[in-house]
Write an enzyme that holds these catalytic residues in place. Sequence first.
Site, PDB file in Angstrom:
ATOM      1  N   GLN A 531       1.005  -1.415  -0.074  1.00  0.00           N
ATOM      2  CA  GLN A 531      -0.144   0.059  -0.013  1.00  0.00           C
ATOM      3  C   GLN A 531       0.746   1.023   0.155  1.00  0.00           C
ATOM      4  O   GLN A 531       0.455   2.291  -0.522  1.00  0.00           O
ATOM      5  CB  GLN A 531      -0.994   0.254   1.239  1.00  0.00           C
ATOM      6  CG  GLN A 531      -1.670   1.160   1.374  1.00  0.00           C
ATOM      7  CD  GLN A 531      -2.628   1.655   0.343  1.00  0.00           C
ATOM      8  OE1 GLN A 531      -3.196   0.761  -0.451  1.00  0.00           O
ATOM      9  NE2 GLN A 531      -2.919   2.788   0.004  1.00  0.00           N
ATOM     10  N   GLU A 532       1.771   1.277   0.866  1.00  0.00           N
ATOM     11  CA  GLU A 532       2.781   2.393   0.836  1.00  0.00           C
ATOM     12  C   GLU A 532       3.551   2.938  -0.242  1.00  0.00           C
ATOM     13  O   GLU A 532       3.520   3.780  -0.896  1.00  0.00           O
ATOM     14  CB  GLU A 532       3.713   2.446   1.821  1.00  0.00           C
ATOM     15  CG  GLU A 532       3.148   2.353   3.508  1.00  0.00           C
ATOM     16  CD  GLU A 532       2.790   3.690   3.843  1.00  0.00           C
ATOM     17  OE1 GLU A 532       3.143   4.790   3.175  1.00  0.00           O
ATOM     18  OE2 GLU A 532       2.072   3.890   4.925  1.00  0.00           O
ATOM     19  N   SER A 533       4.049   1.607  -1.009  1.00  0.00           N
ATOM     20  CA  SER A 533       5.056   1.973  -1.944  1.00  0.00           C
ATOM     21  C   SER A 533       4.873   1.242  -3.320  1.00  0.00           C
ATOM     22  O   SER A 533       5.745   1.508  -4.025  1.00  0.00           O
ATOM     23  CB  SER A 533       6.686   1.930  -1.402  1.00  0.00           C
ATOM     24  OG  SER A 533       6.586   0.330  -1.388  1.00  0.00           O
ATOM     25  N   TYR A 640      -7.016   3.667   3.301  1.00  0.00           N
ATOM     26  CA  TYR A 640      -5.714   3.171   3.312  1.00  0.00           C
ATOM     27  C   TYR A 640      -5.707   1.754   4.200  1.00  0.00           C
ATOM     28  O   TYR A 640      -5.407   0.640   3.919  1.00  0.00           O
ATOM     29  CB  TYR A 640      -4.938   4.134   4.245  1.00  0.00           C
ATOM     30  CG  TYR A 640      -3.257   3.475   4.563  1.00  0.00           C
ATOM     31  CD1 TYR A 640      -2.468   3.716   3.724  1.00  0.00           C
ATOM     32  CD2 TYR A 640      -3.572   2.956   5.714  1.00  0.00           C
ATOM     33  CE1 TYR A 640      -1.179   3.459   4.132  1.00  0.00           C
ATOM     34  CE2 TYR A 640      -2.060   2.451   6.078  1.00  0.00           C
ATOM     35  CZ  TYR A 640      -0.860   2.729   5.457  1.00  0.00           C
ATOM     36  OH  TYR A 640       0.242   1.986   5.750  1.00  0.00           O
TER      37      TYR A 640
END
Length: 658
Positions: A531-533, A640
Amino acid sequence: MRHIKKLMCTAVAFALVCGANAAGIDRLAMTYEAGKHQGGLSNHSRVLEQREAYRAAVSAIKSGDTERARAIQSSALKGYPLSVYIDYYLLAEDPSVGKFPSVMRFIKSGRHGELSDLLRMRYADYLADLGQYQKVSELIGPQPMSEAQATTKSRKGLLCRFYEANWNIGHGSPAAIAYATSLYKSSSGVPQGCQGLISTWTRKGYLTPQVRMDKFTSAYMRVKGEAQARREAAALKGTPLGSLTEAAMRHFANPGKALAGMPASSHDLAVLVFKRYAVVDPTGAARDLGDFEARFRPTATESIEVRQAIAQRLTGRTRSLEEVRWADRNLPMAGWTEELLEQRLRRAIWFAEWKRADQILSRMGPEFKSDTNWRYWEGRVALENGRKAEGQRILAEVAKDRSFFGFLAAQTLGQPMPFNEMRLPRHADLNVALSRNSAVHRFFELYALDDRNASLEWREVAKTSSDEDALVMSEWALRNGLTRYAIDSVVASQRWDALAYRFPAPYMDIYRRNSKNQNVPLSFLYGISRQESMMNPVVRSPVGAVGLMQLMPGTAKLVSRQNGWKYQGTSQLTDPSVNVRLGTAYLRDMLGKFGNNRVLAAAAYNAGPQRVYQWASNDSVKRDAAMYVENIPFAETRKYVQNVLLYDTIYNKLLNNR
């Protein structure tokens, strides 16, 4: 020249994928790496000559010597995979009206979809700036997308050029006016590609003082809208509304105090300032509403707008049930916008007001209830209100969707999770169609040359290949450590069911080691990282977060100090071993703070632990994960957390090959 890194299959992919035989695609890739794609070692020097000729042709175009570039192309680049790029550069590098027929021929030929899209945007901007709107209209053709689909700056720019061009050739429409108006009023500003549409809209007389006043009011009623409100107030100076906005800005910081001494004759100013009061102190505004209405006698419409402003704040996430119910008692049915109803529905879910939730859902239209989360709640609310058959029927439909709420629906019904996975046949290989795919050959040549256009060509491969061929290419990417290519293939072609490529697991040794050493579930680590990168170890966010787990430098420094680890600065955060160790430690800290609750830990990782503490409640209502997630105040964090929990479940399946 880049050398392909052959990595262990288990380090980058899953057992299902690694059973595939991709020897053929590996051989094709290696022929380009060795410069032998014309066939055999005897052609090695010929290939190197063509590559040098290609570079020379591109250089000639960029320096303005197009005749030399064409001469090189016609003589030295016959049969060379990248010859189409010379055609593209000849058209794109120095645009002119005279090249327009050639641009249209290139686009209509279907030779290259990605390059055609780039040319279309390049010439749409160029021709619009020249006022050649008929040509822009011809270039874009029918409306390229709906307004709802224009979610990025480039897509908004193309839609704006469409409206702008057609408006300037006598085909204006209410849709163009409405879109331009909405862009102008937006707090996020106007994209560069839409400036022409706004100029046309302004020239046609649609930027009236009242429209400016609407934008001013919108900014005035935002907690942090002062700068934009002042800009609009300055623009209104000298108009009949100028003195009103100037006076309103004097009371921006302390609207409640200003109202106490304001004369009853200041009706318009009082209404505006009271709306600001509702934003700054909704409890005080609710208390003083009767006095305000008695003194300033707002119109029925103004009274509803004031109550809406109070209700918007009192139905917020941290408000008590009694505050939330103020809106039920004080806002007439006509004043409930869909936005307010949605917010009130979330509070009804939070406080387990299942009958109130039922009432609100009955007022919502089919488009609203078509979203998976609201479809889930429609089924859940039916169950909570004793309508078992109806609830199970609705949830059975939701349980077909691979999403956070789809998985919750399946879990509620005791059904298998709807992974809906697209799998690569175990013996898939480079077939005839793929070996003849010109985009594949262009990609491998660009990749061998370490040319940045390789990523563009990769998207062309994904979009022009069959499912099996695209997955074979993605398998090649995974097995060679090119994680981002595998994900991009899924995104570009929207093959969302290709889970093994959409959710790769690179740096397995690093993740396993940190998962074990710091007692953080491996699937949760990958879910956060994905999800982050999107598993990119060197990516940097606009706010400065770095690497796989998107660590802020300050956080990395703090975590290092807390654990007694050496930290040598931000440059270390692009090293997967450092980034994952620090990110895992921070995530372990979040899990520790919130009793190993992954929902709260994920929310804290995104929004910070202090906010998660603020979102807690001390009432006696029993809440599950779905109720909590639906009531996360920030839409970004709400999405998120849903994504992380979904990805956690998917990674758990893939890692265990279930």
